[in-house]
Design a protein around this motif. Structure first.
Motif, mmCIF file in Angstrom:
data_model
loop_
_atom_site.group_PDB
_atom_site.id
_atom_site.type_symbol
_atom_site.label_atom_id
_atom_site.label_comp_id
_atom_site.label_asym_id
_atom_site.label_seq_id
_atom_site.Cartn_x
_atom_site.Cartn_y
_atom_site.Cartn_z
ATOM 1 N N SER A 1 0.821 -1.203 0.000
ATOM 2 C CA SER A 1 0.000 0.000 0.000
ATOM 3 C C SER A 1 0.864 1.265 0.000
ATOM 4 O O SER A 1 0.440 2.307 -0.485
ATOM 5 N N LEU A 2 2.088 1.182 0.500
ATOM 6 C CA LEU A 2 2.977 2.360 0.481
ATOM 7 C C LEU A 2 3.887 2.368 -0.746
ATOM 8 O O LEU A 2 4.665 3.302 -0.950
ATOM 9 N N ASN A 3 3.798 1.279 -1.523
ATOM 10 C CA ASN A 3 4.623 1.154 -2.721
ATOM 11 C C ASN A 3 6.123 1.228 -2.421
ATOM 12 O O ASN A 3 6.915 1.762 -3.191
ATOM 13 N N LYS A 4 6.487 0.660 -1.290
ATOM 14 C CA LYS A 4 7.897 0.686 -0.862
ATOM 15 C C LYS A 4 8.068 -0.411 0.177
ATOM 16 O O LYS A 4 7.186 -0.639 1.006
ATOM 17 N N ARG A 5 9.177 -1.138 0.099
ATOM 18 C CA ARG A 5 9.366 -2.277 1.008
ATOM 19 C C ARG A 5 9.696 -1.780 2.410
ATOM 20 O O ARG A 5 10.788 -1.326 2.677
ATOM 21 N N ILE A 6 8.701 -1.865 3.300
ATOM 22 C CA ILE A 6 8.875 -1.327 4.651
ATOM 23 C C ILE A 6 9.328 -2.426 5.616
ATOM 24 O O ILE A 6 9.275 -3.618 5.312
ATOM 25 N N SER A 7 9.757 -1.991 6.788
ATOM 26 C CA SER A 7 10.142 -2.903 7.847
ATOM 27 C C SER A 7 9.260 -2.593 9.052
ATOM 28 O O SER A 7 9.126 -1.438 9.449
ATOM 29 N N LEU A 8 8.613 -3.627 9.603
ATOM 30 C CA LEU A 8 7.742 -3.404 10.762
ATOM 31 C C LEU A 8 8.608 -3.157 12.006
ATOM 32 O O LEU A 8 9.640 -3.795 12.172
#
Ligand SMILES: *Cc1c(COP(=O)(O)O)cnc(C)c1O
Length: 307
Positions: free
Chosen positions: A198-205
């Motif tokens: 959904s953010l179009n970017k590989r995030i880290s929790l």
């Protein structure tokens, strides 16, 4: 080959409209209790053929257990580094396979870094999800489904770090099915893929807050995020309580006990609110399994979520 061919059965109890068939690929029947042995077995065999004499891994969950299982079958010593949060029961299962367990670090990443620091020229490290050899091994489950006579038009599976997703995508591609949708299910609090999409970017929790610890990779593999750009992967996030409810229903209806990490996918098949599925005729659900569950644990979760 270290995995076994698993049953593929049609579920008549998972409610869908009468035109839809729901197929269950029972990876919970693998000797290590989860699908992991497919990819892990492939990777272990490859590294040993290429000279490795010792195997290392860093998971207190199903990946660690699969490596321990493969090491025993291949007669190669295994060391598994697990974080302090790992349950005693999980450590016992790994030790039962004859592997050495080292407890190190507060979170998975610390155990992972420590395991890497122990490697020498004769050791191979088996990553829990981010290795093309794993994906190649996992892909065999789709070959089997096709051999078993089913051509799915949609797949439902769970996502942690994305190894299963990448393997299934590879298997679909091999079998000329690369254009069917893959519904990638996570629990809220372990939904690194859904948030990245959904953010179009590989995030880290920052933290994993779901009970589905086998889905608790803080970041998905780069290749898994790249795969979503094909538009074939649909992310779905479910509540922990939905996963527990589906776990209980699956036990009642199919007499099998699986982790919430696995029943998260089943919950999507169970709940009509996910009516994205109603257009499909042959839905394949990967019952990925997992050993991190007991009847008592399920009871406790049921009480906790007031089910
Ligand atoms: C490993 C595992 C997952 C997640 O698989 P990834 O390859 O990390 O995405 C889901 N369910 C179970 C039971 C697992 O063991």
């Amino acid at each position: 080959m270290l995995h076994i061919q698993t049953p593929l059965i049609q579920s008549l109890s998972i409610p869908q409209n009468s035109d839809t068939k729901v197929w269950l690929k029972l990876e919970n029947c693998q000797p290590s209790g989860s699908f992991k042995v497919r990819g892990v077995g492939n990777a272990c065999e490859y590294y040993i053929q290429h000279g490795a004499k010792k195997l290392y891994a860093s998971s207190g969950g199903n990946a660690g257990l699969a490596v321990a299982y493969c090491g025993r079958k291949l007669n190669v010593p295994v060391t598994i580094v697990v974080p302090k949060t790992t349950k005693q029961k999980a450590i016992e299962l790994i030790e039962q396979e004859g592997a050495k367990v080292i407890v190190h670090g507060d979170v998975w990443f610390e155990a992972h870094e420590y395991a890497l620091s122990l490697l020498d020229d004769e050791s191979a490290y088996i990553h829990p999800y981010d290795d093309p050899l794993l994906w190649q091994g996992h892909a065999s489950m789709i070959d089997e489904v096709v051999e078993q006579g089913v051509t799915p038009d949609a797949v439902l599976l769970s996502v942690g770090g994305g190894g299963l997703l990448l393997g299934v995508a590879k298997g679909l591609e091999k079998n000329g099915l690369s254009d069917i949708p893959v519904f990638a299910v996570e629990t809220i609090g372990a939904d690194a893929l859904a948030q990245s999409m959904s953010l179009n970017k590989r995030i880290s929790l920052d933290a994993i807050s779901s009970i589905a610890t086998s889905l608790g990779a803080s970041q998905v593999a780069e290749s898994a995020f790249e795969l979503t750009k094909t538009g074939r992967v649909m992310a779905i996030s479910v509540e922990d309580s939905d996963a527990v409810d589906a776990c209980y229903r699956f036990l009642n209806e199919h007499r099998m006990l699986v982790e919430p990490a696995c029943s998260a996918s089943l919950s999507v098949a169970y709940h009509h609110k996910h009516n994205q599925l109603k257009h499909y005729r042959n839905i394949l659900v990967i019952v990925c399994g997992g050993v991190g569950i007991t009847p008592t644990q399920l009871d406790n979760w049921k009480k906790h979520f007031k089910l």
